[in-house]
Motif scaffolding. Structure first.
Motif, PDB file in Angstrom:
ATOM      1  N   MET A 121      47.093   8.147 -89.927  1.00 47.28           N
ATOM      2  CA  MET A 121      47.058   8.696 -91.276  1.00 47.28           C
ATOM      3  C   MET A 121      45.837   8.228 -92.033  1.00 47.28           C
ATOM      4  SD  MET A 121      49.960   8.291 -94.202  1.00 47.28           S
ATOM      5  CE  MET A 121      49.602   8.662 -95.911  1.00 47.28           C
ATOM      6  N   ALA A 122      45.404   7.004 -91.809  1.00 49.44           N
ATOM      7  CA  ALA A 122      44.288   6.462 -92.579  1.00 49.44           C
ATOM      8  C   ALA A 122      43.023   7.267 -92.387  1.00 49.44           C
ATOM      9  CB  ALA A 122      44.060   5.008 -92.176  1.00 49.44           C
ATOM     10  N   CYS A 123      42.867   7.897 -91.226  1.00 52.59           N
ATOM     11  CA  CYS A 123      41.634   8.631 -90.953  1.00 52.59           C
ATOM     12  C   CYS A 123      41.647  10.036 -91.538  1.00 52.59           C
ATOM     13  CB  CYS A 123      41.407   8.716 -89.440  1.00 52.59           C
ATOM     14  SG  CYS A 123      41.130   7.114 -88.654  1.00 52.59           S
ATOM     15  N   SER A 124      42.818  10.656 -91.570  1.00 53.35           N
ATOM     16  CA  SER A 124      42.849  12.062 -91.964  1.00 53.35           C
ATOM     17  C   SER A 124      43.533  12.307 -93.296  1.00 53.35           C
ATOM     18  CB  SER A 124      43.570  12.884 -90.885  1.00 53.35           C
ATOM     19  OG  SER A 124      44.946  12.527 -90.832  1.00 53.35           O
ATOM     20  N   ALA A 125      44.132  11.318 -93.901  1.00 57.24           N
ATOM     21  CA  ALA A 125      44.906  11.524 -95.125  1.00 57.24           C
ATOM     22  C   ALA A 125      43.993  11.752 -96.326  1.00 57.24           C
ATOM     23  CB  ALA A 125      45.815  10.330 -95.373  1.00 57.24           C
ATOM     24  N   ARG A 126      44.315  12.768 -97.086  1.00 57.16           N
ATOM     25  CA  ARG A 126      43.570  13.062 -98.312  1.00 57.16           C
ATOM     26  C   ARG A 126      44.550  13.526 -99.372  1.00 57.16           C
ATOM     27  NH1 ARG A 126      40.992  15.269 -93.889  1.00 57.16           N
ATOM     28  NH2 ARG A 126      38.876  14.505 -93.470  1.00 57.16           N
ATOM     29  N   LEU A 127      44.233  13.273-100.635  1.00 61.61           N
ATOM     30  CA  LEU A 127      45.039  13.817-101.713  1.00 61.61           C
ATOM     31  C   LEU A 127      44.942  15.340-101.672  1.00 61.61           C
ATOM     32  CD1 LEU A 127      44.092  11.479-104.705  1.00 61.61           C
ATOM     33  CD2 LEU A 127      46.011  11.255-103.107  1.00 61.61           C
ATOM     34  N   GLY A 128      46.044  15.993-101.950  1.00 61.54           N
ATOM     35  CA  GLY A 128      46.045  17.458-101.920  1.00 61.54           C
ATOM     36  C   GLY A 128      46.924  18.030-103.005  1.00 61.54           C
ATOM     37  N   GLY A 129      46.933  19.359-103.096  1.00 62.83           N
ATOM     38  CA  GLY A 129      47.822  20.059-104.006  1.00 62.83           C
ATOM     39  C   GLY A 129      47.690  19.610-105.456  1.00 62.83           C
ATOM     40  N   VAL A 130      48.842  19.428-106.109  1.00 66.43           N
ATOM     41  CA  VAL A 130      48.871  19.058-107.525  1.00 66.43           C
ATOM     42  C   VAL A 130      48.106  17.772-107.780  1.00 66.43           C
ATOM     43  CG1 VAL A 130      50.371  18.392-109.433  1.00 66.43           C
ATOM     44  CG2 VAL A 130      51.055  20.241-107.923  1.00 66.43           C
ATOM     45  N   THR A 131      48.248  16.801-106.897  1.00 67.48           N
ATOM     46  CA  THR A 131      47.597  15.503-107.107  1.00 67.48           C
ATOM     47  C   THR A 131      46.083  15.652-107.111  1.00 67.48           C
ATOM     48  OG1 THR A 131      49.459  14.479-105.938  1.00 67.48           O
ATOM     49  CG2 THR A 131      47.514  13.110-106.324  1.00 67.48           C
ATOM     50  N   ALA A 132      45.542  16.447-106.205  1.00 67.28           N
ATOM     51  CA  ALA A 132      44.095  16.676-106.169  1.00 67.28           C
ATOM     52  C   ALA A 132      43.635  17.467-107.393  1.00 67.28           C
ATOM     53  CB  ALA A 132      43.699  17.394-104.880  1.00 67.28           C
ATOM     54  N   LEU A 133      44.467  18.401-107.879  1.00 62.00           N
ATOM     55  CA  LEU A 133      44.129  19.125-109.102  1.00 62.00           C
ATOM     56  C   LEU A 133      44.078  18.177-110.298  1.00 62.00           C
ATOM     57  CD1 LEU A 133      46.207  22.442-108.848  1.00 62.00           C
ATOM     58  CD2 LEU A 133      43.724  22.169-108.637  1.00 62.00           C
ATOM     59  N   GLN A 134      45.033  17.273-110.372  1.00 58.81           N
ATOM     60  CA  GLN A 134      45.025  16.291-111.458  1.00 58.81           C
ATOM     61  C   GLN A 134      43.774  15.421-111.383  1.00 58.81           C
ATOM     62  OE1 GLN A 134      48.874  14.685-110.437  1.00 58.81           O
ATOM     63  NE2 GLN A 134      49.885  15.671-112.182  1.00 58.81           N
ATOM     64  N   ALA A 135      43.396  15.029-110.172  1.00 61.30           N
ATOM     65  CA  ALA A 135      42.189  14.221-110.000  1.00 61.30           C
ATOM     66  C   ALA A 135      40.936  14.996-110.385  1.00 61.30           C
ATOM     67  CB  ALA A 135      42.089  13.749-108.546  1.00 61.30           C
ATOM     68  N   ALA A 136      40.990  16.324-110.278  1.00 64.02           N
ATOM     69  CA  ALA A 136      39.848  17.163-110.644  1.00 64.02           C
ATOM     70  C   ALA A 136      39.798  17.450-112.148  1.00 64.02           C
ATOM     71  CB  ALA A 136      39.896  18.476-109.865  1.00 64.02           C
ATOM     72  N   GLY A 137      40.811  16.963-112.883  1.00 65.38           N
ATOM     73  CA  GLY A 137      40.811  17.108-114.335  1.00 65.38           C
ATOM     74  C   GLY A 137      41.642  18.247-114.878  1.00 65.38           C
ATOM     75  N   VAL A 138      42.449  18.901-114.035  1.00 70.23           N
ATOM     76  CA  VAL A 138      43.292  19.996-114.518  1.00 70.23           C
ATOM     77  C   VAL A 138      44.450  19.418-115.315  1.00 70.23           C
ATOM     78  CG1 VAL A 138      44.770  21.928-113.861  1.00 70.23           C
ATOM     79  CG2 VAL A 138      42.653  21.481-112.603  1.00 70.23           C
ATOM     80  N   GLY A 139      44.609  19.851-116.555  1.00 67.20           N
ATOM     81  CA  GLY A 139      45.679  19.373-117.411  1.00 67.20           C
ATOM     82  C   GLY A 139      46.893  20.273-117.348  1.00 67.20           C
ATOM     83  N   THR A 166      36.531  16.725-100.490  1.00 69.18           N
ATOM     84  CA  THR A 166      35.350  16.163-101.137  1.00 69.18           C
ATOM     85  C   THR A 166      34.723  15.121-100.229  1.00 69.18           C
ATOM     86  OG1 THR A 166      36.698  14.492-102.255  1.00 69.18           O
ATOM     87  CG2 THR A 166      36.265  16.550-103.451  1.00 69.18           C
ATOM     88  N   SER A 167      33.431  14.934-100.377  1.00 66.64           N
ATOM     89  CA  SER A 167      32.713  13.969 -99.533  1.00 66.64           C
ATOM     90  C   SER A 167      32.422  12.675-100.272  1.00 66.64           C
ATOM     91  CB  SER A 167      31.391  14.582 -99.041  1.00 66.64           C
ATOM     92  OG  SER A 167      30.583  14.983-100.133  1.00 66.64           O
ATOM     93  N   VAL A 168      32.744  12.624-101.556  1.00 64.42           N
ATOM     94  CA  VAL A 168      32.516  11.393-102.341  1.00 64.42           C
ATOM     95  C   VAL A 168      33.792  11.046-103.085  1.00 64.42           C
ATOM     96  CG1 VAL A 168      30.053  11.807-102.632  1.00 64.42           C
ATOM     97  CG2 VAL A 168      31.643  12.734-104.312  1.00 64.42           C
ATOM     98  N   GLY A 169      33.922   9.769-103.433  1.00 59.69           N
ATOM     99  CA  GLY A 169      35.085   9.324-104.177  1.00 59.69           C
ATOM    100  C   GLY A 169      36.333   9.274-103.318  1.00 59.69           C
ATOM    101  N   ILE A 170      37.475   9.295-103.972  1.00 60.19           N
ATOM    102  CA  ILE A 170      38.744   9.275-103.248  1.00 60.19           C
ATOM    103  C   ILE A 170      38.861  10.546-102.419  1.00 60.19           C
ATOM    104  CG2 ILE A 170      41.252   9.276-103.501  1.00 60.19           C
ATOM    105  CD1 ILE A 170      40.885   7.810-106.141  1.00 60.19           C
ATOM    106  N   PRO A 171      39.139  10.430-101.117  1.00 62.97           N
ATOM    107  CA  PRO A 171      39.256  11.635-100.292  1.00 62.97           C
ATOM    108  C   PRO A 171      40.332  12.571-100.847  1.00 62.97           C
ATOM    109  CG  PRO A 171      39.177   9.664 -98.921  1.00 62.97           C
ATOM    110  CD  PRO A 171      39.337   9.202-100.332  1.00 62.97           C
ATOM    111  N   ARG A 172      39.954  13.794-101.164  1.00 60.36           N
ATOM    112  CA  ARG A 172      40.914  14.746-101.719  1.00 60.36           C
ATOM    113  C   ARG A 172      40.422  16.171-101.482  1.00 60.36           C
ATOM    114  NH1 ARG A 172      38.118  12.841-106.377  1.00 60.36           N
ATOM    115  NH2 ARG A 172      37.223  14.533-107.649  1.00 60.36           N
ATOM    116  N   ALA A 173      41.345  17.093-101.580  1.00 59.86           N
ATOM    117  CA  ALA A 173      41.000  18.501-101.421  1.00 59.86           C
ATOM    118  C   ALA A 173      40.082  18.945-102.553  1.00 59.86           C
ATOM    119  CB  ALA A 173      42.266  19.351-101.418  1.00 59.86           C
ATOM    120  N   LYS A 174      39.132  19.817-102.225  1.00 64.46           N
ATOM    121  CA  LYS A 174      38.303  20.414-103.265  1.00 64.46           C
ATOM    122  C   LYS A 174      39.199  21.228-104.198  1.00 64.46           C
ATOM    123  CE  LYS A 174      34.187  20.641-100.314  1.00 64.46           C
ATOM    124  NZ  LYS A 174      33.244  21.525 -99.575  1.00 64.46           N
ATOM    125  N   PRO A 175      38.789  21.412-105.461  1.00 70.16           N
ATOM    126  CA  PRO A 175      39.682  22.042-106.449  1.00 70.16           C
ATOM    127  C   PRO A 175      40.271  23.380-106.022  1.00 70.16           C
ATOM    128  CG  PRO A 175      37.814  21.051-107.565  1.00 70.16           C
ATOM    129  CD  PRO A 175      37.543  20.928-106.086  1.00 70.16           C
TER     130      PRO A 175
END
Length: 243
Positions: free
Chosen positions: A1-19, A59-68
């Motif tokens: 999991m450590a290699c492939s796990a990334r934030l996704g869905g709602v959590t990644a949207l919140q990280a992208a600044g969606v209110g 994303t390639s920088v910051g916390i690994p997460r899905a693009k918006p």
């Protein structure tokens, strides 16, 4: 999991600044079969296994997460209802985090999902100008009552600069403002009233309708509205009188 796990869905949207998103769970997407051999997951973490998304979708920088855009589509596909899924698509467009065209490009990679057909239409409605749930609901209600779908977010030049109209039936000269919860504030109501007065002065039939009216007595409202559109030259079927 450590290699492939990334934030996704709602959590990644919140990280992208969606209110406006209230989900407090941490959604993580991982490659298929990552869960095998894992004794447990951390509290409040929801794992989503998928082969659909790859390294280019993160994303390639910051916390690994899905693009918006990918995060929005993921959140929609992971939703429990169509309405919840629609919200996941409309909010990031409304808040200018992604464009409707970009979401459609990503969504068209999805070939099988129980919500696919209806969400594809939702995305077309968003691209056409529905930038809130009230506007999406109104377009669907128009279809259900045989009313042609309006052009939405139509740009016009007003006395104070450019304005955007919620709904306009171009061939009929009918303009409609949808009064949702955000329109209840005095300044917003005043702006809407002045905009409608200006349009009426220019020759439009300029109306407003509250979401409360549509929820309580939609059948009678659409019957009368259909009559107006027919008088203005639109091809609208005659609706049976409500009540």
């Amino acid at each position: 999991m450590a290699c492939s796990a990334r934030l996704g869905g709602v959590t990644a949207l919140q990280a992208a600044g969606v209110g406006g998103l209230t989900d407090t769970a941490i959604h993580v997407w991982v490659t298929k079969s990552t869960r095998k051999g894992m004794p447990t997951t951390a509290p409040n973490v929801v794992l989503h296994e998928s082969r659909r998304w790859g390294v280019d979708d993160a994303t390639s920088v910051g916390i690994p997460r899905a693009k918006p855009g990918v995060a929005a589509v993921q959140a929609a596909l992971w939703s429990r209802t169509v309405r919840e899924a629609s919200l996941m698509l409309v909010l990031p467009v409304q808040q200018r985090v992604v464009t409707a065209d970009h979401l459609i490009e990503i969504f068209d990679r999805v070939h099988r999902h129980e919500f696919r057909t209806v969400l594809r239409q939702v995305l077309e409605d968003i691209r056409a100008g529905s930038h809130s749930m009230n506007e999406l609901d109104f377009v669907n209600m128009c279809r259900a009552h045989g009313i042609p779908a309006p052009a939405q977010q139509v740009a016009r030049h007003g006395p104070d600069g450019r304005i955007y109209l919620d709904c306009r039936w171009e061939g009929s000269g009918v303009t409609l403002e949808i009064q949702g919860a955000g329109h209840g504030q005095l300044l917003n109501t005043l702006d809407d009233d002045l905009r409608l007065l200006g349009l009426a002065t220019d020759g439009d039939v300029a109306l407003s309708v509250s979401v409360l009216t549509l929820r309580v007595d939609a059948a009678r409202w659409f019957q009368r509205f259909g009559e107006l559109l027919r008088v203005r030259g639109a091809s609208v079927p005659t609706l049976r009188p409500a009540g």
